[in-house]
Enzyme design. Structure first.
Site, PDB file in Angstrom:
ATOM      1  N   GLU A   9       0.703  -1.255   0.146  1.00 50.56           N
ATOM      2  CA  GLU A   9       0.069  -0.138   0.016  1.00 50.56           C
ATOM      3  C   GLU A   9       1.067   1.230   0.035  1.00 50.56           C
ATOM      4  O   GLU A   9       0.445   2.366   0.219  1.00 50.56           O
ATOM      5  CB  GLU A   9      -1.031   0.099   1.268  1.00 50.56           C
ATOM      6  CG  GLU A   9      -1.929  -1.133   1.000  1.00 50.56           C
ATOM      7  CD  GLU A   9      -2.944  -1.183   2.164  1.00 50.56           C
ATOM      8  OE1 GLU A   9      -2.952  -0.416   3.015  1.00 50.56           O
ATOM      9  OE2 GLU A   9      -4.084  -1.896   2.007  1.00 50.56           O
ATOM     10  N   LYS A  55     -15.401  -1.484   1.860  1.00 56.40           N
ATOM     11  CA  LYS A  55     -14.862  -2.029   0.630  1.00 56.40           C
ATOM     12  C   LYS A  55     -15.920  -2.761  -0.122  1.00 56.40           C
ATOM     13  O   LYS A  55     -16.363  -3.765   0.076  1.00 56.40           O
ATOM     14  CB  LYS A  55     -13.746  -3.174   1.220  1.00 56.40           C
ATOM     15  CG  LYS A  55     -12.685  -2.478   2.201  1.00 56.40           C
ATOM     16  CD  LYS A  55     -11.859  -3.794   2.497  1.00 56.40           C
ATOM     17  CE  LYS A  55     -10.559  -3.132   3.229  1.00 56.40           C
ATOM     18  NZ  LYS A  55      -9.990  -4.464   3.953  1.00 56.40           N
TER      19      LYS A  55
END
Length: 436
Positions: free
Chosen positions: A209, A343
């Protein structure tokens, strides 16, 4: 009404070098929507299924040709000729056609890609930016906010090849008055963190990330390094910048003995002990948000953690709730956590995602819009965060273009709203009980 005239699915590559599903939806008038499904590394057991081929001769079994075939055949046949702006109807057609509880027939990756591409095409047909169209779908037209970023600048757990157990150490630029200023603060802290790590002889390679992934003696060391970086950048920790963590506790929870085994620093905790371990870190550092601070199945542990910490900080359910309204409803009724991570590939359609955000907000929970560790250049979550006025977003560090793509889209949106004379409010963490 602009009818759907063509649906195309294809296999593309995500930020980890794995295949994912991209969908194109074409409407009458030449309007096209393009969207790609993200993919997680640490996943909740109750997430909608990401369909992989399992053919070891292609992409080590991670191909998505089955899901792509579903897009090009069954799904396309079912939605061709439908009104592209009938988002709920189109999503329901795909859900019903799949016919499983977890979208395992076609894959949530197939259904989501088509769902998002449809929304993008419909927005284009109406002459609206995506965030404005999402606000209409959400029943809140014209209501926007710019999200406070939760920037993952030290990666551990399943997101990095290091010895750090806690998966994400994040900064929140709460002292900023605009999204663009928040990104500048984040970037300056990020670059100063690189200097801090180098000065200690630590690795500055980045994880999935975009955050640094050094080997550290303890999780507290990660927080200490970030504290030093914030100060070197000229900011005050606790005033200009606060901290957040994603424990991803399910990844180090031993179901056989019921212990949280943090192998990186050689410690094991019972459920309550782990809550108090986190409480100790919160007492030492201005940590304002903790995600998945217990195993997804340890609801008793979550209830205790909410009792101890829920009045002080944001407690976010990710693997706990998996963007699923049925599970979230149970959590709300039992007083578990006070926030949900959103999500959309956990549930598999835009309609169901919006329902989860609404349920959370109606119950006084916050909603944090999130990327996955496997991403693409698709920046839909930026528009989702603004269009639902969620207030917070998690989309990685200040490196890797798959992360920065979302931040850059937020810059464009903030600029457009200001230019239209309707600047959006900023910093959703203020909605959390106990926050300044």
């Amino acid at each position: 009404m602009a009818k759907i005239v063509k649906v195309i699915g294809r296999e593309i590559i995500d930020s980890r070098g794995n295949p994912t599903v991209e969908a194109e939806v074409h409407l009458e008038g030449g309007f096209v929507g393009l969207a790609a499904a993200p993919s997680g590394a640490s996943t909740g057991s109750r997430e909608a299924l990401e369909l992989r081929d399992g053919d070891k001769s292609r992409f080590l079994g991670k191909g998505v040709l089955k899901a792509v075939s579903a897009v090009n055949n069954e799904i396309a046949q079912a939605i061709l000729g439908k009104d592209g702006s009938a988002q709920t109807e189109i999503d329901q057609i795909m859900i019903d056609l799949d016919g499983t509880d977890n979208k395992s027939k076609f894959g949530a990756n197939a259904i989501l890609a088509v769902s998002l591409a449809t929304a993008k095409a419909a927005a284009a047909s109406k002459g609206l930016p995506l965030y404005a169209y999402i606000a209409e779908l959400n029943g809140t037209p014209g209501v926007y906010s710019m999200p406070l970023p939760m920037m993952n600048i030290i990666n551990g757990g399943e997101h990095a090849d290091n010895n750090v157990d806690i998966q994400e150490f994040m900064i929140q630029p709460v002292g900023a008055s605009t999204l663009k200023e928040a990104l500048r603060i984040g970037a300056e802290v990020f670059h100063n963190l690189a200097k801090v790590l180098k000065s200690k002889g630590l690795n500055t390679a980045v994880g999935d990330e975009g955050g640094f992934a050094p080997n550290l003696a303890s999780n507290a060391d990660a927080l200490a390094c970030i504290k030093e970086a914030v100060e070197k950048a000229g900011y005050v920790l606790g005033k200009d910048v606060t901290l957040a963590m994603d424990c991803a506790s399910s990844e180090f929870y031993n179901k056989e003995n019921g212990l949280y085994e943090m192998k990186g620093e050689g410690k094991s905790f019972t459920s309550q002990e782990f809550t108090h371990y986190l409480e100790g870190l919160c007492n030492e550092y201005p940590i304002k948000s903790i995600e998945d601070g217990q195993d997804e199945s340890d609801w008793e542990g979550f209830a205790y953690q909410t009792k101890v910490l829920g009045g002080k900080i944001q407690l976010v359910g990710d693997d706990l709730f998996v963007t699923n309204t049925k599970i979230l409803k149970e959590g709300i009724e039992k007083g578990i956590a006070n926030s949900i991570l959103i999500k959309f590939n956990q549930i598999g359609s835009l309609t169901e995602t919006l329902a989860a955000i609404k349920m959370a907000k109606d119950a006084g929970y916050t909603a944090v819009i999130s990327h996955r560790s496997g991403e693409t250049e698709d920046a839909t979550i930026a528009d989702l965060a603004v269009g639902t006025a969620a207030g917070q977003i998690k989309t990685g560090s200040m490196s890797r273009s798959d992360r920065v793509a979302k931040y850059n889209q937020l810059i464009r949106i903030e600029e457009a709203l200001a230019a239209a004379g309707t600047p959006a409010p900023f910093n959703g963490l203020k909605e959390v009980k106990g926050q300044a």
